[in-house]
Scaffold this active site. Structure first.
Site, PDB file in Angstrom:
ATOM      1  N   GLU A  92      42.350  40.793  30.252  1.00 56.99           N
ATOM      2  CA  GLU A  92      41.908  40.949  31.645  1.00 56.99           C
ATOM      3  C   GLU A  92      43.069  41.409  32.537  1.00 56.99           C
ATOM      4  O   GLU A  92      42.894  42.241  33.430  1.00 56.99           O
ATOM      5  CB  GLU A  92      41.362  39.591  32.102  1.00 56.99           C
ATOM      6  CG  GLU A  92      40.856  39.496  33.503  1.00 56.99           C
ATOM      7  CD  GLU A  92      39.510  40.152  33.729  1.00 56.99           C
ATOM      8  OE1 GLU A  92      39.413  41.349  33.460  1.00 56.99           O
ATOM      9  OE2 GLU A  92      38.591  39.483  34.211  1.00 56.99           O
ATOM     10  N   THR A  97      39.637  46.958  40.097  1.00 62.19           N
ATOM     11  CA  THR A  97      40.044  45.630  40.562  1.00 62.19           C
ATOM     12  C   THR A  97      41.474  45.659  41.088  1.00 62.19           C
ATOM     13  O   THR A  97      41.772  45.075  42.139  1.00 62.19           O
ATOM     14  CB  THR A  97      39.913  44.610  39.411  1.00 62.19           C
ATOM     15  OG1 THR A  97      38.548  44.572  39.013  1.00 62.19           O
ATOM     16  CG2 THR A  97      40.344  43.219  39.830  1.00 62.19           C
TER      17      THR A  97
HETATM   18  N1  HSE Z   1      38.689  37.325  41.323  1.00 62.83           N
HETATM   19  C1  HSE Z   1      38.851  38.678  40.918  1.00 62.83           C
HETATM   20  C2  HSE Z   1      38.979  39.547  42.147  1.00 62.83           C
HETATM   21  C3  HSE Z   1      37.661  39.090  40.108  1.00 62.83           C
HETATM   22  O1  HSE Z   1      38.147  39.396  43.037  1.00 62.83           O
HETATM   23  O2  HSE Z   1      39.898  40.365  42.230  1.00 62.83           O
HETATM   24  C4  HSE Z   1      37.685  40.516  39.653  1.00 62.83           C
HETATM   25  O3  HSE Z   1      36.505  40.770  38.937  1.00 62.83           O
END
Ligand code: HSE
Length: 311
Positions: A128, A181
């Protein structure tokens, strides 16, 4: 067992007020992966269908998490991974988390389950991190445990399973644009106002309480994000309209799924979730932007075996 086929589910992270710590698992969308023992040592990605992703294990999230696990086990064979990707990368429903958890879950089964779910999430976090360029476990936790999960701490990794009402459904719209992201994290402020933090943790605590007590009214009052949404919602075309339509159609609350562009709406009952879907379709069809939309129950099982071969 020499070969296993698994289902690696999509997930929704953040859930409005729980940035980086809360997530839940979906039923209706997920990747299929086949993991096979090979005579040749190491990790090989032998097939990818659905999207154009790297075959080099070190550059592929499924490969990176697999390598992280492989380094800790001492076996005289290797693993080959096939990825049948249904979750579009950059869609905000845990595409990288599904790949990252799928490979290590499958390998763990073939190895005779030496690792527990938290350890699997720990390996998956490595994959990830390749996609988001930082450590977060909210998607992988939900993908491996199923249901709602709360990441209590990253170091050591501690994951809590949170119950949820049986009749809770989600409607998810995925506008066909890609948001990375890493980029949508980079735009967030490094500091927040104390008053906003107070509002956020009151909402977050109340949301967790509502899940424990099946209190839909409280859930509705708690599904608000005053910290992240003001920044990220600007990246999602017609975000406010989707939210407004969903709430008018009876959703308990809506928010950005993970880092977007998908938008989730939690609903009491499948009928309401379908009504919310229809209302969003009506409004989004006018935008000219292509989209997918799904209704799903909360998947309490998480990543699972579909089939295996003994040979
Ligand atoms: N918590 C993470 C973000 C999840 O919001 O950047 C990404 O899928």
């Amino acid at each position: 067992m020499n070969e296993i086929k698994i289902f690696a589910p999509a997930t929704v992270a953040n859930v409005a007020c729980g940035f980086d710590v809360l997530g839940f698992c979906l039923d209706s969308v997920g990747d299929v992966m086949v993991i096979r023992k090979t005579n040749q040592k190491g990790i090989k990605i032998s097939r990818i269908e659905g999207f154009d992703l790297p075959y080099e294990a070190e550059l592929n999230v499924a490969g990176v998490s697999a390598l992280a696990m492989y380094k800790t086990v001492h076996v005289d064979y290797g693993f080959e991974i096939e990825i049948y990707k249904n979750i579009k990368p950059g869609s905000g429903i845990g595409s990288s988390a599904a790949s990252a958890i799928g490979s290590v879950f499958g390998m763990n089964e073939l190895l005779g389950r030496p690792f527990n779910k938290t350890e699997l999430a720990q390996f998956a976090m490595k994959g990830e991190a390749l996609a988001s360029r930082c450590d977060h476990a909210d998607n992988v936790a939900a993908a491996v445990f199923g249901g709602f999960t709360l990441v209590k701490s990253l170091s050591p990794l501690e994951i809590l399973e949170i119950p949820s009402p049986d009749n809770l459904y989600v409607t998810i719209i995925h506008p066909q644009i890609e948001i990375k992201t890493s980029e949508s994290r980079a735009m967030l402020p490094k500091e927040v106002k104390l008053q906003d933090a107070i509002t956020q943790w009151a909402n977050f605590g109340s949301l967790i309480h509502s899940l424990h007590t099946n209190n839909y009214e409280l859930m509705k009052k708690s599904l608000h994000d005053v910290i992240i949404e003001p920044y990220r919602s600007k990246l999602i075309p017609h975000y406010n309209e989707v939210k407004k339509e969903a709430l008018n159609a009876g959703a308990l609350g809506s928010g950005i799924s993970g880092s977007g562009p998908s938008v989730f709406s939690l609903c009491k009952g499948v009928e309401t979730a379908n009504k919310v879907r229809d209302a969003i379709i009506k409004t989004y069809s006018k935008t000219g932007i292509e989209f997918d939309i799904h209704v799903s129950r909360i998947n309490t099982e998480g990543v699972k075996v579909l089939d295996h071969k003994l040979e």
